[in-house]
Design a protein around this motif. Structure first.
Motif, PDB file in Angstrom:
ATOM      1  N   ARG A 190       0.338   2.549   8.733  1.00  0.00           N
ATOM      2  CA  ARG A 190       0.354   3.774   7.917  1.00  0.00           C
ATOM      3  C   ARG A 190       1.110   3.510   6.621  1.00  0.00           C
ATOM      4  N   THR A 191       0.747   4.285   5.609  1.00  0.00           N
ATOM      5  CA  THR A 191       1.418   4.158   4.317  1.00  0.00           C
ATOM      6  C   THR A 191       2.750   4.886   4.353  1.00  0.00           C
ATOM      7  N   PRO A 192       3.726   4.461   3.583  1.00  0.00           N
ATOM      8  CA  PRO A 192       3.752   3.265   2.736  1.00  0.00           C
ATOM      9  C   PRO A 192       4.116   2.037   3.570  1.00  0.00           C
ATOM     10  N   THR A 193       3.539   0.906   3.233  1.00  0.00           N
ATOM     11  CA  THR A 193       3.858  -0.326   3.950  1.00  0.00           C
ATOM     12  C   THR A 193       3.427  -1.549   3.147  1.00  0.00           C
ATOM     13  N   THR A 194       3.938  -2.685   3.575  1.00  0.00           N
ATOM     14  CA  THR A 194       3.501  -3.980   3.071  1.00  0.00           C
ATOM     15  C   THR A 194       2.948  -4.761   4.253  1.00  0.00           C
ATOM     16  N   ILE A 195       1.750  -5.280   4.109  1.00  0.00           N
ATOM     17  CA  ILE A 195       1.119  -6.066   5.165  1.00  0.00           C
ATOM     18  C   ILE A 195       1.023  -7.502   4.671  1.00  0.00           C
ATOM     19  N   LYS A 196       1.718  -8.402   5.356  1.00  0.00           N
ATOM     20  CA  LYS A 196       1.690  -9.824   5.000  1.00  0.00           C
ATOM     21  C   LYS A 196       0.753 -10.569   5.945  1.00  0.00           C
ATOM     22  N   GLY A 197       0.333 -11.737   5.530  1.00  0.00           N
ATOM     23  CA  GLY A 197      -0.496 -12.585   6.381  1.00  0.00           C
ATOM     24  C   GLY A 197      -1.927 -12.112   6.519  1.00  0.00           C
ATOM     25  N   VAL A 198      -2.446 -11.418   5.522  1.00  0.00           N
ATOM     26  CA  VAL A 198      -3.822 -10.922   5.559  1.00  0.00           C
ATOM     27  C   VAL A 198      -4.768 -12.075   5.216  1.00  0.00           C
ATOM     28  N   ASP A 199      -5.763 -12.302   6.052  1.00  0.00           N
ATOM     29  CA  ASP A 199      -6.747 -13.361   5.814  1.00  0.00           C
ATOM     30  C   ASP A 199      -7.624 -12.957   4.622  1.00  0.00           C
ATOM     31  N   ILE A 214       0.830  -1.197   0.000  1.00  0.00           N
ATOM     32  CA  ILE A 214       0.000   0.000   0.000  1.00  0.00           C
ATOM     33  C   ILE A 214       0.868   1.253   0.000  1.00  0.00           C
ATOM     34  N   LEU A 215       0.658   2.074  -1.015  1.00  0.00           N
ATOM     35  CA  LEU A 215       1.327   3.365  -1.148  1.00  0.00           C
ATOM     36  C   LEU A 215       0.257   4.440  -1.216  1.00  0.00           C
ATOM     37  N   SER A 216       0.586   5.633  -0.765  1.00  0.00           N
ATOM     38  CA  SER A 216      -0.347   6.744  -0.929  1.00  0.00           C
ATOM     39  C   SER A 216       0.432   8.025  -1.166  1.00  0.00           C
ATOM     40  N   GLN A 217      -0.226   8.925  -1.859  1.00  0.00           N
ATOM     41  CA  GLN A 217       0.326  10.261  -2.076  1.00  0.00           C
ATOM     42  C   GLN A 217      -0.707  11.246  -1.582  1.00  0.00           C
ATOM     43  N   PRO A 218      -0.448  11.995  -0.514  1.00  0.00           N
ATOM     44  CA  PRO A 218       0.766  11.979   0.292  1.00  0.00           C
ATOM     45  C   PRO A 218       0.850  10.739   1.184  1.00  0.00           C
ATOM     46  N   GLU A 219       2.054  10.487   1.685  1.00  0.00           N
ATOM     47  CA  GLU A 219       2.297   9.352   2.573  1.00  0.00           C
ATOM     48  C   GLU A 219       1.760   9.637   3.972  1.00  0.00           C
ATOM     49  N   GLY A 220       1.715   8.614   4.784  1.00  0.00           N
ATOM     50  CA  GLY A 220       1.322   8.756   6.185  1.00  0.00           C
ATOM     51  C   GLY A 220      -0.136   8.508   6.471  1.00  0.00           C
ATOM     52  N   ALA A 221      -0.903   8.021   5.488  1.00  0.00           N
ATOM     53  CA  ALA A 221      -2.326   7.754   5.703  1.00  0.00           C
ATOM     54  C   ALA A 221      -2.504   6.512   6.576  1.00  0.00           C
ATOM     55  N   GLU A 222      -3.510   6.565   7.466  1.00  0.00           N
ATOM     56  CA  GLU A 222      -3.862   5.386   8.258  1.00  0.00           C
ATOM     57  C   GLU A 222      -4.490   4.344   7.336  1.00  0.00           C
ATOM     58  N   ILE A 223      -4.123   3.094   7.558  1.00  0.00           N
ATOM     59  CA  ILE A 223      -4.664   1.981   6.781  1.00  0.00           C
ATOM     60  C   ILE A 223      -5.692   1.258   7.641  1.00  0.00           C
ATOM     61  N   ALA A 230      -2.584   4.867  -4.054  1.00  0.00           N
ATOM     62  CA  ALA A 230      -3.717   5.789  -3.962  1.00  0.00           C
ATOM     63  C   ALA A 230      -3.258   7.229  -3.934  1.00  0.00           C
ATOM     64  N   LYS A 231      -3.951   8.053  -4.693  1.00  0.00           N
ATOM     65  CA  LYS A 231      -3.730   9.499  -4.655  1.00  0.00           C
ATOM     66  C   LYS A 231      -4.892  10.100  -3.861  1.00  0.00           C
ATOM     67  N   LEU A 232      -4.582  10.613  -2.667  1.00  0.00           N
ATOM     68  CA  LEU A 232      -5.609  11.139  -1.790  1.00  0.00           C
ATOM     69  C   LEU A 232      -5.966  12.566  -2.187  1.00  0.00           C
ATOM     70  N   LEU A 287     -10.771  -1.941   2.213  1.00  0.00           N
ATOM     71  CA  LEU A 287      -9.615  -1.156   2.627  1.00  0.00           C
ATOM     72  C   LEU A 287      -9.986   0.313   2.580  1.00  0.00           C
ATOM     73  N   GLU A 288      -9.553   1.053   3.601  1.00  0.00           N
ATOM     74  CA  GLU A 288      -9.785   2.493   3.629  1.00  0.00           C
ATOM     75  C   GLU A 288      -8.500   3.176   4.076  1.00  0.00           C
ATOM     76  N   LEU A 289      -8.148   4.262   3.397  1.00  0.00           N
ATOM     77  CA  LEU A 289      -7.006   5.083   3.784  1.00  0.00           C
ATOM     78  C   LEU A 289      -7.546   6.416   4.270  1.00  0.00           C
ATOM     79  N   ARG A 290      -7.049   6.856   5.433  1.00  0.00           N
ATOM     80  CA  ARG A 290      -7.514   8.117   6.021  1.00  0.00           C
ATOM     81  C   ARG A 290      -6.316   8.994   6.361  1.00  0.00           C
ATOM     82  N   LEU A 291      -6.411  10.259   5.982  1.00  0.00           N
ATOM     83  CA  LEU A 291      -5.369  11.236   6.272  1.00  0.00           C
ATOM     84  C   LEU A 291      -6.045  12.574   6.536  1.00  0.00           C
ATOM     85  N   LYS A 292      -5.618  13.244   7.585  1.00  0.00           N
ATOM     86  CA  LYS A 292      -6.210  14.533   7.963  1.00  0.00           C
ATOM     87  C   LYS A 292      -6.213  15.488   6.769  1.00  0.00           C
ATOM     88  N   ASP A 293      -7.306  16.224   6.621  1.00  0.00           N
ATOM     89  CA  ASP A 293      -7.511  17.204   5.556  1.00  0.00           C
ATOM     90  C   ASP A 293      -7.600  16.587   4.163  1.00  0.00           C
TER      91      ASP A 293
END
Length: 84
Positions: A38-47, A20-29, A80-82, A54-60
Motif C-alpha cells: 500500500r502507498t506510500p512505500t518504496t519497493i526494492k528488487g523489482v524485476d 510510490i506515493l498517492s493522494q489520498p494514501e493507502g491505495a493498494e499497489i 499519483a493523485k487518485l 502498475l495500478e493503484l486501487r483505492l475504494k471510492d
C-alpha cells in the motif's frame, strides 16, 4: 593451450526500485496483476524485465494505471493523485 575451460556463471535479474506515493494514501499497489503493498512505500528488487504495468486501487476512487518504462538508473518515482 588449446584446451577447454568450464565456466559457471550465475545471472541475476536486473532489479529496480519503485517509490510510490498517492493522494489520498493507502491505495493498494498492483504490479502486473499482483498486490505488492500500500502507498506510500518504496519497493526494492523489482524485476525490471517483467514489471511492465502498475495500478493503484483505492475504494471510492478510480484506478490509477501506468506503464512502467525503466530508466537507466533503475528507479521510478510515482506521485499519483487518485480521482473519486
Amino acid at each position: 593451450r588449446g584446451g577447454e575451460v568450464t565456466i559457471k556463471a550465475v545471472l541475476n535479474p536486473m532489479t529496480g526500485k519503485l517509490i510510490i506515493l498517492s493522494q489520498p494514501e493507502g491505495a493498494e499497489i498492483w504490479i502486473n496483476g499482483e498486490v505488492r503493498g500500500r502507498t506510500p512505500t518504496t519497493i526494492k528488487g523489482v524485476d525490471m524485465s517483467s514489471a511492465k504495468k502498475l495500478e493503484l486501487r483505492l475504494k471510492d476512487h478510480q484506478p490509477y494505471v501506468q506503464d512502467l518504462v525503466w530508466p537507466d538508473n533503475g528507479q521510478i518515482q510515482i506521485d499519483a493523485k487518485l480521482k473519486e
